[in-house]
Design a protein around this motif. Sequence first.
Motif, PDB file in Angstrom:
ATOM      1  N   THR A 238      -0.839   3.893   9.910  1.00 37.65           N
ATOM      2  CA  THR A 238      -1.266   2.495   9.805  1.00 37.65           C
ATOM      3  C   THR A 238      -0.766   1.882   8.503  1.00 37.65           C
ATOM      4  N   ILE A 239      -0.861   2.631   7.418  1.00 41.48           N
ATOM      5  CA  ILE A 239      -0.405   2.128   6.113  1.00 41.48           C
ATOM      6  C   ILE A 239       1.077   1.781   6.166  1.00 41.48           C
ATOM      7  N   LYS A 240       1.880   2.671   6.729  1.00 40.74           N
ATOM      8  CA  LYS A 240       3.315   2.402   6.807  1.00 40.74           C
ATOM      9  C   LYS A 240       3.599   1.143   7.617  1.00 40.74           C
ATOM     10  N   GLN A 241       2.857   0.935   8.707  1.00 42.54           N
ATOM     11  CA  GLN A 241       3.038  -0.281   9.512  1.00 42.54           C
ATOM     12  C   GLN A 241       2.631  -1.522   8.727  1.00 42.54           C
ATOM     13  N   LEU A 242       1.491  -1.451   8.070  1.00 44.83           N
ATOM     14  CA  LEU A 242       1.010  -2.593   7.293  1.00 44.83           C
ATOM     15  C   LEU A 242       1.976  -2.954   6.163  1.00 44.83           C
ATOM     16  N   VAL A 243       2.478  -1.951   5.476  1.00 47.83           N
ATOM     17  CA  VAL A 243       3.429  -2.188   4.392  1.00 47.83           C
ATOM     18  C   VAL A 243       4.714  -2.795   4.940  1.00 47.83           C
ATOM     19  N   SER A 244       5.234  -2.226   6.012  1.00 47.81           N
ATOM     20  CA  SER A 244       6.486  -2.725   6.605  1.00 47.81           C
ATOM     21  C   SER A 244       6.357  -4.156   7.111  1.00 47.81           C
TER      22      SER A 244
END
Length: 187
Positions: free
Chosen positions: A105-111
């Motif tokens: 989820t973090i990687k998606q939010l950051v991207s």
Amino acid sequence: MLNSITAAAGRLLISEPFMLDPNFKRSVILLTEYADSGAMGFILNHQSDYLLGDVLPDTSYSEIPVYIGGPVAANTLHFIHCVPDKIEGGIEICNGIYWGGDFKTIKQLVSNYQLDESEIKFFMGYSGWTPSQLDEELKENSWIVAEKCSAQTIFTVSEQNMWKEVVISLGNRYAHIANFPENPQLN
């Protein structure tokens, strides 16, 4: 001892002003674990030369800084955040500050530019103490323990000013050490 507050998860450790260890010079550490088996935390104010995109090249938004969490396991990536509504699975450390959570989820939010450095901090490595090691360092006055930590301090105070601001926030008993020179021999 410099203070009577005991170490505990969710409290801040502030290095004494003349600490010689370069890993912890003028450091503010958020303790994430404190038990008979030892202690663990992250240095909040030592930014590395890396951005998130340098350590996670498959993440498109690379402008979030990565901090040096400590000298232990420097090849690992950790994070704390203050947005449990966006990131599930974190452990609340103190006052709305969470450790860990769903990394996908973090990687998606950051991207997708839905998460920024005012909400999350990434760390390479961590600071760790063996059983009773931190207690001994506290008896030697290597650290001051601050009872309160806040998301505002952790996520918005610049790393250059954090040590000084946290020391001043402890009150008159400690405020004078905030102005001690880093090297008294240069005075």
